[in-house]
Structure formats: C-alpha cells, structure tokens
Design an enzyme around this catalytic site. Structure first.
Site, PDB file in Angstrom:
ATOM      1  N   SER A  65       0.623  -1.150   0.018  1.00 23.22           N
ATOM      2  CA  SER A  65      -0.131   0.103  -0.083  1.00 23.22           C
ATOM      3  C   SER A  65       1.156   1.318  -0.170  1.00 23.22           C
ATOM      4  O   SER A  65       1.391   1.742  -0.860  1.00 23.22           O
ATOM      5  CB  SER A  65      -0.854   0.119   1.748  1.00 23.22           C
ATOM      6  N   ASP A 118      -9.761  -4.500  -3.972  1.00 25.88           N
ATOM      7  CA  ASP A 118      -9.661  -4.279  -3.502  1.00 25.88           C
ATOM      8  C   ASP A 118     -10.108  -2.607  -3.863  1.00 25.88           C
ATOM      9  O   ASP A 118     -10.505  -1.833  -4.371  1.00 25.88           O
ATOM     10  CB  ASP A 118      -8.248  -3.659  -3.639  1.00 25.88           C
ATOM     11  N   HIS A 164      -7.816  -5.007  -0.338  1.00 24.07           N
ATOM     12  CA  HIS A 164      -6.700  -5.045   0.006  1.00 24.07           C
ATOM     13  C   HIS A 164      -5.375  -4.871   1.252  1.00 24.07           C
ATOM     14  O   HIS A 164      -4.237  -5.039   0.872  1.00 24.07           O
ATOM     15  CB  HIS A 164      -7.328  -3.475   0.836  1.00 24.07           C
TER      16      HIS A 164
END
Length: 248
Positions: free
Chosen positions: A98, A194, A224
């Site tokens: 991320s 996600d 995610h």
C-alpha cells in the site's frame, strides 16, 4: 526489537534477521506496522531460507517515536533511507504494501543503484493527491485550510487524521508525474476487490514505469489486506522470483 536513530532524530523500531544475499526490506502501509501479517510471514520465510530480512516501523507508527498525525510521506521516506543506510550493505530487494509501495518507488528514485528487485502489494503511489485531495469536497478542503486536518473514516482502524502537511508535503513526493525507470525485476500484485486502491491505480503504475522486467498480477476477489493464505504464497513466490532474476 531494536532501535535506530535517523539523521532527523527520530527513533525507529526494527527487527533484523541476519542471512545471505540481498537484504529484503518490508515497507508497511499507512498506519500499519511491522507486526502485520505480511511482514511477519515474510520474516518466517526469510529465516527458513537463511536470507537477510528487515521489517520496521515508520515514525508515528508501531513502536517508533513520533505522532502519526504529524507525519508525512517525506518523513517516512527519510525513515526508510535511514534503515537502508544504517542496517544494510550491498544490494537490497524492497517489498512495499500500500503506502509502502509508494515508499518502495521513492527508494528506487533515491538509490536506484542499491535496489536489485521490487515487489509491491496494492501499491498506493501519490494517494495523498489522487486519493484524498481529489476526493475531498469543497467543505473538506475548507476544513483542511481552517483546522489543519480532516478526519477520514477507515475500514480497518479508527478515523485517519489527514493533515494539511500530509497533503502539501506529499506533492513534493509524487512519482506518477515524471519518468520513473526501474532497472531490476519488478512484480506488482493487486486484488480486484480492493476498496482502498482501485485496480486502475495498478494499471496506471504499470503503464507509467519503464523497465525490462516488470509484471502486474491481478488476483480476482482479493481485498486490500492481500493476506489470505493464497495471497501470502503469491507474495513469497514473487519475492523469490525477483531474487532469482536479480543481479545481486
């Protein structure tokens, strides 16, 4: 757990596994830390293979010093550079999840000669601008200007406090606005379910970067977190692939 002090005076918590080969460094996501599932899973994998591995907490995260609300992308980039400078010698493979994917790309821009491989998981480059700022209403932008912060709801934690500094400082760290060459094996991993980082971001990143060994893998249905058993195995295999193809 051990600590290092950055040139800026921040105290960074880390765990280092001694071993062979390029050092694998895990860069966590926003408000995540080195105790996350992926970071700990890769440590166990590295130990089983006798490989050098580092996981750490950015300032304002986990066990490191500082307040999250006062931090910014550049601070966490400086923290990552300090980890590389003080804890490693020779080639490194960077794994970023991320926001850590953005950090991995910043690292590639800052020290391209040190990196021999990269794996990102749901990479979120430029999210302060293209995610937060782009989605803010006029009222939120006014609140940011007046109060200096906006509270954003999170699916995973308490509200994120998004500071004016995070947005403004992030504009100096954008990586999708200028050429970015990655002259080493790169594997981008992304789940189609996600809700934090859309698939379009992964495709945009793939199209933007330049290099001879870059692949994007989409996993249908993955979210995610990208932390179920199949996703963890894919991360492991991706790191093994870039290590096998690296010049380190």
């Amino acid at each position: 757990m051990e600590f290092l002090t950055t040139p800026q005076g921040r105290r960074i918590a880390y765990e280092k596994t001694e071993g062979q080969g390029p050092t694998v460094i895990f860069c966590s996501g926003l408000k995540s830390d080195m105790e996350g599932t992926k970071a700990v899973f890769l440590e166990a994998w590295a130990k089983s293979k006798g490989l050098s591995y580092i996981r750490f907490d950015y300032s304002g995260h986990g066990q490191s010093s500082g307040s999250f609300a006062e931090g910014a992308i550049g601070d966490w980039h400086e923290d990552t550079l300090a980890v590389v400078d003080q804890l490693t010698e020779g080639p490194i493979v960077v794994v970023g999840s991320s926001m850590g994917g953005w950090q991995a790309l910043l690292l590639a821009r800052a020290i391209p000669d040190r990196i021999v491989g990269m794996v990102t998981i749901a990479a979120a480059p430029d999210f302060t601008e293209d995610g937060y700022w782009a989605s803010f209403t006029d009222a939120q932008k006014a609140e940011l200007a007046e109060k200096g912060f906006v509270a954003m709801p999170s699916d995973y934690d308490e509200d994120y406090i998004i500071s004016k500094r995070l947005i403004e400082e992030g504009r100096d760290r954008l990586v999708l606005r200028s050429p970015l060459r990655l002259d080493f094996p790169v594997r981008f991993l992304q789940g189609t379910n996600d809700t934090a980082v859309p698939t379009q971001t992964a495709v945009r990143l793939l199209n933007h970067v330049e290099g001879d060994d870059i692949r994007l893998t989409l996993v249908k249905g993955a979210d995610h977190r990208f932390s179920d058993p199949d996703c963890l195995v894919l991360i492991e295999k991706s790191v093994e692939k870039v290590l096998s193809r690296s010049k380190g």
